[in-house]
Design a protein around this motif. Structure first.
Motif, mmCIF file in Angstrom:
data_model
loop_
_atom_site.group_PDB
_atom_site.id
_atom_site.type_symbol
_atom_site.label_atom_id
_atom_site.label_comp_id
_atom_site.label_asym_id
_atom_site.label_seq_id
_atom_site.Cartn_x
_atom_site.Cartn_y
_atom_site.Cartn_z
ATOM 1 N N LEU A 57 0.864 -1.197 0.000
ATOM 2 C CA LEU A 57 0.000 0.000 0.000
ATOM 3 C C LEU A 57 0.896 1.242 0.000
ATOM 4 C CD1 LEU A 57 -2.951 1.052 0.148
ATOM 5 C CD2 LEU A 57 -2.699 1.119 2.632
ATOM 6 N N PRO A 58 1.421 1.611 -1.174
ATOM 7 C CA PRO A 58 2.334 2.754 -1.228
ATOM 8 C C PRO A 58 1.625 4.051 -0.841
ATOM 9 C CG PRO A 58 2.140 1.643 -3.362
ATOM 10 C CD PRO A 58 1.164 1.006 -2.462
ATOM 11 N N LYS A 59 2.430 5.027 -0.417
ATOM 12 C CA LYS A 59 1.897 6.332 -0.001
ATOM 13 C C LYS A 59 1.006 6.948 -1.070
ATOM 14 C CE LYS A 59 4.657 8.793 3.342
ATOM 15 N NZ LYS A 59 6.087 9.027 3.446
ATOM 16 N N ILE A 60 1.464 6.860 -2.310
ATOM 17 C CA ILE A 60 0.733 7.499 -3.420
ATOM 18 C C ILE A 60 -0.682 6.912 -3.553
ATOM 19 C CG2 ILE A 60 1.782 5.949 -5.158
ATOM 20 C CD1 ILE A 60 1.695 8.303 -7.099
ATOM 21 N N THR A 61 -0.799 5.607 -3.275
ATOM 22 C CA THR A 61 -2.107 4.947 -3.369
ATOM 23 C C THR A 61 -2.998 5.376 -2.203
ATOM 24 O OG1 THR A 61 -1.094 3.065 -4.482
ATOM 25 C CG2 THR A 61 -3.250 2.696 -3.474
ATOM 26 N N LEU A 62 -2.432 5.357 -1.003
ATOM 27 C CA LEU A 62 -3.213 5.745 0.174
ATOM 28 C C LEU A 62 -3.673 7.202 0.043
ATOM 29 C CD1 LEU A 62 -4.337 4.886 2.903
ATOM 30 C CD2 LEU A 62 -2.202 5.646 3.956
ATOM 31 N N GLN A 63 -2.756 8.050 -0.416
ATOM 32 C CA GLN A 63 -3.097 9.463 -0.579
ATOM 33 C C GLN A 63 -4.193 9.636 -1.638
ATOM 34 O OE1 GLN A 63 0.413 11.806 -1.169
ATOM 35 N NE2 GLN A 63 -0.774 13.680 -1.475
ATOM 36 N N GLY A 64 -4.069 8.874 -2.724
ATOM 37 C CA GLY A 64 -5.081 8.915 -3.777
ATOM 38 C C GLY A 64 -6.449 8.513 -3.242
ATOM 39 N N CYS A 65 -6.468 7.523 -2.350
ATOM 40 C CA CYS A 65 -7.734 7.079 -1.760
ATOM 41 C C CYS A 65 -8.284 8.165 -0.824
ATOM 42 C CB CYS A 65 -7.535 5.784 -0.971
ATOM 43 S SG CYS A 65 -7.167 4.372 -2.009
ATOM 44 N N GLU A 66 -7.379 8.780 -0.058
ATOM 45 C CA GLU A 66 -7.815 9.823 0.885
ATOM 46 C C GLU A 66 -8.422 11.015 0.157
ATOM 47 O OE1 GLU A 66 -4.250 10.474 3.111
ATOM 48 O OE2 GLU A 66 -4.901 9.133 4.736
ATOM 49 N N GLU A 67 -7.922 11.269 -1.034
ATOM 50 C CA GLU A 67 -8.416 12.431 -1.788
ATOM 51 C C GLU A 67 -9.654 12.090 -2.621
ATOM 52 O OE1 GLU A 67 -4.901 13.522 -3.920
ATOM 53 O OE2 GLU A 67 -3.958 14.407 -2.134
ATOM 54 N N SER A 68 -10.134 10.858 -2.494
ATOM 55 C CA SER A 68 -11.295 10.425 -3.282
ATOM 56 C C SER A 68 -12.558 10.356 -2.423
ATOM 57 C CB SER A 68 -11.026 9.053 -3.898
ATOM 58 O OG SER A 68 -9.925 9.138 -4.768
ATOM 59 N N ASN A 69 -13.698 10.219 -3.101
ATOM 60 C CA ASN A 69 -14.983 10.073 -2.400
ATOM 61 C C ASN A 69 -15.371 8.616 -2.229
ATOM 62 O OD1 ASN A 69 -15.239 12.641 -4.404
ATOM 63 N ND2 ASN A 69 -16.026 13.055 -2.364
ATOM 64 N N ALA A 70 -14.717 7.733 -3.003
ATOM 65 C CA ALA A 70 -15.007 6.300 -2.886
ATOM 66 C C ALA A 70 -13.866 5.523 -3.534
ATOM 67 C CB ALA A 70 -16.326 5.961 -3.587
ATOM 68 N N ILE A 71 -13.760 4.245 -3.142
ATOM 69 C CA ILE A 71 -12.719 3.378 -3.721
ATOM 70 C C ILE A 71 -13.400 2.198 -4.414
ATOM 71 C CG2 ILE A 71 -10.700 1.925 -3.230
ATOM 72 C CD1 ILE A 71 -10.421 3.468 -0.541
ATOM 73 N N LEU A 72 -12.991 1.948 -5.660
ATOM 74 C CA LEU A 72 -13.417 0.717 -6.327
ATOM 75 C C LEU A 72 -12.194 -0.185 -6.378
ATOM 76 C CD1 LEU A 72 -15.805 -0.713 -7.694
ATOM 77 C CD2 LEU A 72 -15.009 0.197 -9.884
ATOM 78 N N PHE A 73 -12.317 -1.333 -5.701
ATOM 79 C CA PHE A 73 -11.170 -2.216 -5.474
ATOM 80 C C PHE A 73 -11.356 -3.505 -6.266
ATOM 81 C CE2 PHE A 73 -8.500 -5.078 -2.991
ATOM 82 C CZ PHE A 73 -7.483 -4.261 -2.487
ATOM 83 N N GLY A 74 -10.281 -4.039 -6.829
ATOM 84 C CA GLY A 74 -10.357 -5.318 -7.542
ATOM 85 C C GLY A 74 -10.140 -6.458 -6.573
#
Ligand code: NAD
Ligand code: IPM
Ligand code: MN
Length: 363
Positions: A57-74
């Protein structure tokens, strides 16, 4: 000006990227219906992220999730990363971390059987005919998955390992309220599945549930031991409406529900917190045995998108539209290999085809 709604797309490993591609086709088709301006950003997670960033779970991914309204996960995981220590594995190191980080304590796993798939279910038609429409409400951020202490002791004389099943009253209360509120919109029945003849945590669950049920006089609350419940699910699944479970029991029983419905490839899920934020993902995994072959069933991923649209975007018109397109596709006889019933005219299609046909069937 329109509001923006950001979705973080995390395809992950194995069949994840293959089925996610189909969900994105569907999303592109329905964006015209939203008043919000939908923005999607894709990030690496799981084994794929380990290979690039050396962490699941790299920082860039976590940050991207934090800046989003929802996560669609595979989905994450696979044989390539199985040798890693538990904390560094894709499953614990990314998915469980995301669930905890965003406090996604409420996992909803709805399963029902499409009429056209009856013969795919291991249950006899005379059992299914009575109905199979269950929502499994699974506690997702507590219990034995996260309880401390846990670990492995490597004494020279004695090697042992331990995990802790622990539940606080507030954790039970908040998931119970979600289950009761869902029951109000359905058949008004909740069955708490536990092991209260052995486990202290289960006894506490029953006490809390009993108390909360007084606020919901129209909902019928029952209890069942997990061993009996897996049997009753086979014998008479129509007796269940809302099933409420701890983290571990919910994990197990939701896969059983998936199989009753014909295939794990059909079962979506929503993991929600109390602030309207959600992570949406298929209940099944990365299916390494069929990955890269373009034969995985994309329905669970597309239904997970549909749940995102229902719960996070609050647009039931569009989510219903997607669900109807899936039903229409099945009625037309299109099947990925896991859905083949051998009962009538069926057309076996690839993951890509299935995604295209479902997308075309959206009005
Ligand atoms: P799995 O769900 O990946 O696969 C079980 C069986 O179901 C396999 O035969 C697979 O081919 C089939 N299957 C699953 N999804 C399918 C689909 N969409 N279409 C057709 N068939 C499908 O479970 P597993 O084999 O126990 O686990 C494989 C890996 O996935 C492991 O690393 C596990 O930890 C991980 N996993 C991840 C998630 C997640 O990311 N949410 C969930 C479960 C398992
Ligand atoms: C699920 C999965 C996960 C779980 C694993 C991959 C950690 O099996 O979402 O059902 O056990 O919760
Ligand atoms: Mn599982």
């Amino acid at each position: 000006m329109n509001n923006t709604f950001k979705i973080a797309i995390l395809p992950g490993d194995g069949i994840g990227p293959e089925v996610m591609k189909q969900a994105i086709k569907v999303l592109n088709k329905v964006t015209k219906y939203f008043k919000e301006n939908i923005i999607i950003n894709t990030f690496k997670v799981g084994g794929t992220a380990i290979n690039t960033y050396n962490e699941p779970l790299p920082k860039i991914t976590l940050q991207g999730c934090e800046e989003s309204n929802a996560i669609l996960f595979g989905s994450v995981g696979g044989p390539e990363w199985e040798y890693l220590p538990l904390q560094k594995k894709p499953e614990t190191g990314s998915l469980l971390k995301l669930r905890k980080h965003f406090n996604l304590f409420a996992n909803l796993r709805p399963s029902y059987i499409y009429k056209d798939l009856y013969s795919l279910s291991p249950l006899k038609e005379e059992i299914l005919i009575n109905g199979f429409n269950i929502i499994c409400v699974r506690e997702l951020t507590g219990g034995i998955y996260f309880g401390q202490p846990k670990g492995k002791i490597n004494n020279t004389k004695n090697v042992y390992a331990f995990d802790t099943e622990i539940y606080y009253i507030y954790e039970i209360e908040r998931i119970a309220k979600i289950a009761f509120n869902i029951a109000l919109t359905r058949q008004k029945k909740i069955c708490l599945i536990d092991k209260a003849n052995v486990l202290y945590t289960s006894v506490l669950w029953r006490e809390v549930l009993q108390k909360i049920s007084q606020q919901y006089p129209t909902v019928k609350l029952t209890y069942m031991y997990i061993d009996n419940a897996v049997m009753q699910l086979m014998k008479n699944p129509a007796q269940f409406d809302v099933i409420l479970c701890s983290n571990l029991f919910g994990d197990i029983i939701s896969d059983q529900c998936a199989m009753i419905s014909g295939s794990i490839g059909n079962l979506p899920s929503a993991s929600l917190n109390n602030n309207n934020f959600g992570l949406y993902e298929p209940a099944g995994g990365s299916a390494p045995d069929i990955a890269g072959k373009n034969i995985a069933n994309p329905i669970a991923q597309i239904l997970s998108l549909s749940m995102l649209i229902e719960y996070s975007l609050k647009n039931t018109y569009v989510s219903q539209n997607i669900n109807n397109a899936i039903i229409k596709t099945l009625v037309q006889g299109y099947r990925t290999p896991d859905l083949v019933c051998h009962t009538k005219q069926e057309k076996i299609v690839t993951t890509e085809d299935m995604g295209n046909i479902i997308t075309d069937n959206i009005i």
